[in-house]
Motif scaffolding. Structure first.
Motif, short mmCIF file in Angstrom:
data_model
loop_
_atom_site.label_atom_id
_atom_site.label_comp_id
_atom_site.label_asym_id
_atom_site.label_seq_id
_atom_site.Cartn_x
_atom_site.Cartn_y
_atom_site.Cartn_z
N ARG A 1 42.70 46.76 -62.40
CA ARG A 1 44.14 47.05 -62.51
C ARG A 1 44.35 48.28 -63.38
O ARG A 1 43.62 48.50 -64.35
CB ARG A 1 44.88 45.86 -63.13
N THR A 2 45.37 49.06 -63.04
CA THR A 2 45.72 50.22 -63.85
C THR A 2 47.09 50.06 -64.51
O THR A 2 47.32 50.57 -65.60
CB THR A 2 45.73 51.49 -62.99
N GLN A 3 48.01 49.35 -63.83
CA GLN A 3 49.35 49.09 -64.35
C GLN A 3 49.73 47.67 -63.95
O GLN A 3 49.24 47.15 -62.93
CB GLN A 3 50.36 50.09 -63.78
N PRO A 4 50.62 47.02 -64.70
CA PRO A 4 50.96 45.62 -64.42
C PRO A 4 51.40 45.35 -62.99
O PRO A 4 51.00 44.35 -62.39
CB PRO A 4 52.07 45.33 -65.43
N ASN A 5 52.21 46.20 -62.41
CA ASN A 5 52.77 45.93 -61.09
C ASN A 5 52.33 46.94 -60.03
O ASN A 5 52.98 47.10 -59.01
CB ASN A 5 54.30 45.92 -61.17
N LYS A 6 51.20 47.61 -60.30
CA LYS A 6 50.77 48.68 -59.41
C LYS A 6 49.79 48.19 -58.34
O LYS A 6 49.55 48.87 -57.35
CB LYS A 6 50.09 49.78 -60.25
N GLY A 7 49.24 47.01 -58.51
CA GLY A 7 48.21 46.55 -57.59
C GLY A 7 46.84 46.97 -58.07
O GLY A 7 46.67 47.58 -59.13
N LEU A 8 45.83 46.64 -57.28
CA LEU A 8 44.45 46.94 -57.65
C LEU A 8 44.04 48.31 -57.14
O LEU A 8 44.48 48.77 -56.09
CB LEU A 8 43.52 45.88 -57.07
N SER A 9 43.15 48.94 -57.89
CA SER A 9 42.59 50.23 -57.49
C SER A 9 41.08 50.09 -57.38
O SER A 9 40.47 49.23 -58.02
CB SER A 9 42.95 51.32 -58.49
N ALA A 10 40.48 50.96 -56.58
CA ALA A 10 39.03 50.96 -56.40
C ALA A 10 38.41 52.07 -57.24
O ALA A 10 38.98 53.15 -57.39
CB ALA A 10 38.67 51.15 -54.93
N PHE A 11 37.21 51.79 -57.76
CA PHE A 11 36.54 52.75 -58.64
C PHE A 11 35.06 52.86 -58.27
O PHE A 11 34.43 51.90 -57.84
CB PHE A 11 36.66 52.33 -60.11
N PHE A 12 34.53 54.06 -58.46
CA PHE A 12 33.10 54.32 -58.40
C PHE A 12 32.61 54.53 -59.82
O PHE A 12 33.23 55.25 -60.61
CB PHE A 12 32.80 55.58 -57.58
N ALA A 13 31.46 53.90 -60.16
CA ALA A 13 30.89 54.11 -61.48
C ALA A 13 29.37 54.13 -61.38
O ALA A 13 28.77 53.25 -60.76
CB ALA A 13 31.32 53.00 -62.44
N PRO A 14 28.72 55.14 -61.99
CA PRO A 14 27.26 55.10 -62.09
C PRO A 14 26.86 54.02 -63.08
O PRO A 14 27.61 53.70 -64.01
CB PRO A 14 26.91 56.49 -62.60
#
Length: 648
Positions: free
Chosen positions: A254-267
């Motif tokens: 999550r990035t913001q309370p009501n923004k929904g989920l986001s996808a991330f790439f991480a090494p």
């Protein structure tokens, strides 16, 4: 009479495990149905060689080692003086099998220029290679599946010039990751994790508690290749994460309370100060020569599982894990859907690869094992001459064949969607109208995975264990090729991973009843049924009528009732599609064995009644006729090779 002893008396001759590429009738039929003849002849030698190589004695030695030397945290996650660490140790067998898969390009096959000429067929051919490798891979295909999904996600974004400028840092980072995921050099190649599952929701990712905070690029550090770490800092707890030894991961936060989920790439790793205390390391030296540490990840503990035991599955605490956002903020579910569509096909392929190997063992065993020839008689009869045993194996082979057709056809549609090469004629089963490819794949994605993985559990039990009697229940590590118990344990998880049967049934129902897209998916499924049975008037009438009734139920039924019946709806749809595909396959070359399998499936699933001509013909067949038909279904039209040597 002489009594037996530990070293004298009867010893069952070991069966020879044949090359599945040649021995598996369903594998050959699917290859012929979906791949054009010129391309098929081009790839057959390589597929045959892979089928031989996965049966090599040293591969089975690696499997045994991977099962015996399971992954662990050195010191239980602490140094001798109590400092917390995350030193994951994996065994030689696990690493050796991963290296084999990488060198053979099991994942890379669908993405590298070497196979660009295969076009949309590269995806089916890749899955057929996974199928041959699965039962010898000791579950290294699990991180392979996630690697495949992550590779496709990165490929999709790297092909977009609008979201990633040609000279952007993020493009360079993602390109480097893509190159590693598709490398055939085990020293350079990465696998990928896929972290979604958390304690509150399981498959319901809407309850995700992991949070990502934008902190900018300053002092973010660099990854193990010297490239900048992402501007997002991720904190949270992932409760079930396979491929803990991966080089990277795709995760939701999550990035913001009501923004929904986001996808991330991480090494997974970042450069550390060479003089800093060592708190996070992985397998090998406590101080790695490249001076790297885990990228804000602490391994809480490893999971102790019923099957897929060599896979290092862990609970992970994320604290300051630096990452790059993939796609738009709040659009994580749609982004991760790209990964899930691929990993779900892998789940089905995993089940079928295990079942195919088990069928091969059961068939070979039937050529060596004898039973009483008649009730109370002293004559002996090889199992493959037993009408009852062959009827059982033929029924199981028919079930397996139907599941193969549904899964590999889904992979074919996926290849069309990825390459965007459908011509739009709609006249051929392998060439759906361009407008129907995406909605067809949306429906098939949930449908095939739920049905195939669930139906594979009893199939695996019957083939892996029961067909060999008590021998099938034993671990048989002294003869790893006969370790059917391992195949059964590893296969059962696929009905749970990447969405349980009920979750996927609900997904399918939502797809088919969607206010805008539902009609397109129903139209696509109807096209598939019509095209599959178009050359068989009798089957066409039966299956189109069944689909029309199911469609009316979906379009007109109350939502609450439909949700309660979602599993039954998915199973009904899957069985209509399988019946259609089996009819199409049988019609493709008029094979008597394929026609017999299709007829049996139609009877078994009540598409044909007891008064049908097929039912009457089956009832009137003599034992000899039934045995001949069953033998052709199981072993192919040429029958079994009863001279197979015992060389396990």
């Amino acid at each position: 009479m002489e009594p037996s002893s530990s070293n004298t008396g009867f010893f069952q001759e070991l069966p020879e495990l044949p090359n599945q590429f040649h021995d598996d009738v369903s594998f050959q039929r699917v290859l012929k149905l979906l791949i054009p003849e010129d391309l098929r002849r081009q790839v057959e030698p390589e597929l045959a060689q892979l089928g031989e190589d996965v049966l090599a004695p040293h591969i089975f030695d690696l499997v045994t080692d991977a099962e015996r030397n399971l992954p662990y945290l050195r010191g239980g996650g602490r140094t001798a003086l109590g400092r917390p660490t995350s030193e994951l140790v994996t065994g030689e067998g696990w690493r050796g099998l991963q290296a084999f898969g990488m060198e053979r390009g099991i994942v890379a096959y669908n993405y590298t220029a070497d196979h660009a000429a295969y076009g949309a067929h590269a995806r089916v051919l890749q899955m057929l290679r996974f199928h041959l490798w699965e039962a010898s891979a000791a579950s290294t295909t699990c991180p392979g599946a996630m690697t495949d999904g992550a590779t496709r996600l990165l490929q999709r974004h790297l092909s977009k010039t609008s979201s990633l400028s040609a000279d952007s840092v993020q493009r360079k980072v993602l390109q480097n990751a893509f190159d590693r995921l598709t490398s055939r050099d085990p020293k350079r190649a990465w696998t990928s994790g896929q972290w979604m599952t958390e304690r509150p929701g399981g498959s319901d990712v809407s309850q995700t508690e992991t949070v990502a905070t934008f902190v900018g690029d300053n002092a973010g550090g660099v990854d193990s290749d010297g490239l900048p770490l992402g501007p997002w800092s991720v904190d949270g707890f992932k409760w079930f994460s396979s491929a803990t030894d991966a080089g990277m991961t795709i995760l939701l936060a999550r990035t913001q309370p009501n923004k929904g989920l986001s996808a991330f790439f991480a090494p997974m790793r970042r450069k550390r100060d060479a003089n800093a205390p060592v708190t996070q390391v992985t397998a090998g030296s406590s101080r790695r020569p490249d001076h790297t540490e885990l990228n804000g990840v602490r391994i809480q503990r490893l999971k102790d599982k019923s099957g897929t035991r060599p896979v290092p599955t862990a609970e992970l605490e994320l604290k300051g894990m630096r990452a790059w956002m993939i796609g738009d903020e709040g659009n994580g579910i749609r982004e991760i859907a790209t990964v899930l569509a691929i990993t779900r096909v892998h789940c089905s392929i995993a089940c079928l690869g295990l079942a195919g190997r088990a069928l091969g063992v059961a068939k070979a065993y039937s050529l060596k094992r004898t039973i009483s020839g008649e009730a109370g008689g002293r004559s002996r009869l090889l199992l493959y001459r037993s009408p009852l045993h062959m009827q059982t194996l033929a029924d199981l082979t028919g079930d397996y064949h139907g599941l193969m057709l549904l899964t590999l056809y889904t992979a074919h549609v996926m290849g069309l969607e990825e390459r965007q090469v459908a011509t739009g004629t709609g006249k051929s089963l392998t060439d759906p109208p361009a407008a129907l490819v995406a909605p067809l794949l949306r429906a098939l994605s949930s449908l095939h995975k739920a049905y195939v993985c669930k139906q594979s559990v009893p199939l695996l039990h019957a083939v892996c264990m029961e067909a060999l009697g008590g021998v099938g229940y034993l671990m048989n590590t002294e003869t790893e090729a006969l370790n059917m118990a391992r195949l059964f344990r590893d296969g059962t998880v696929n009905a749970i991973w990447e969405g349980t049967t009920d979750v996927l049934s609900t997904d399918l129902l939502r797809t088919l009843t969607h206010r805008k897209a539902g009609k397109a998916s129903l139209d696509a499924l109807e096209w598939l049924v019509k095209t599959a049975v178009g050359q068989s008037e009798a089957a066409a009438a039966l299956l189109l009528q069944a689909f029309a009734a199911l469609r009316a139920r979906i379009e007109k039924g109350p939502t609450d009732i439909l949700l309660a019946d979602a599993r039954a709806i998915l199973f009904a749809a899957a069985e209509i599609l399988i019946a259609g595909l089996m009819v199409a396959d049988a019609h493709s070359d008029k094979s008597p064995a394929a026609e017999a399998m299709a007829q049996r499936f139609l009877l078994k699933k009540s598409f044909l009644g007891k008064e049908s001509d097929a039912a009457k013909a089956a009832a009137a067949a003599t034992v000899e006729q039934r045995l001949a038909s069953d033998t052709a279904i199981v072993y192919g039209p040429g029958g079994p090779n009863v001279q197979q040597a015992a060389r396990l």
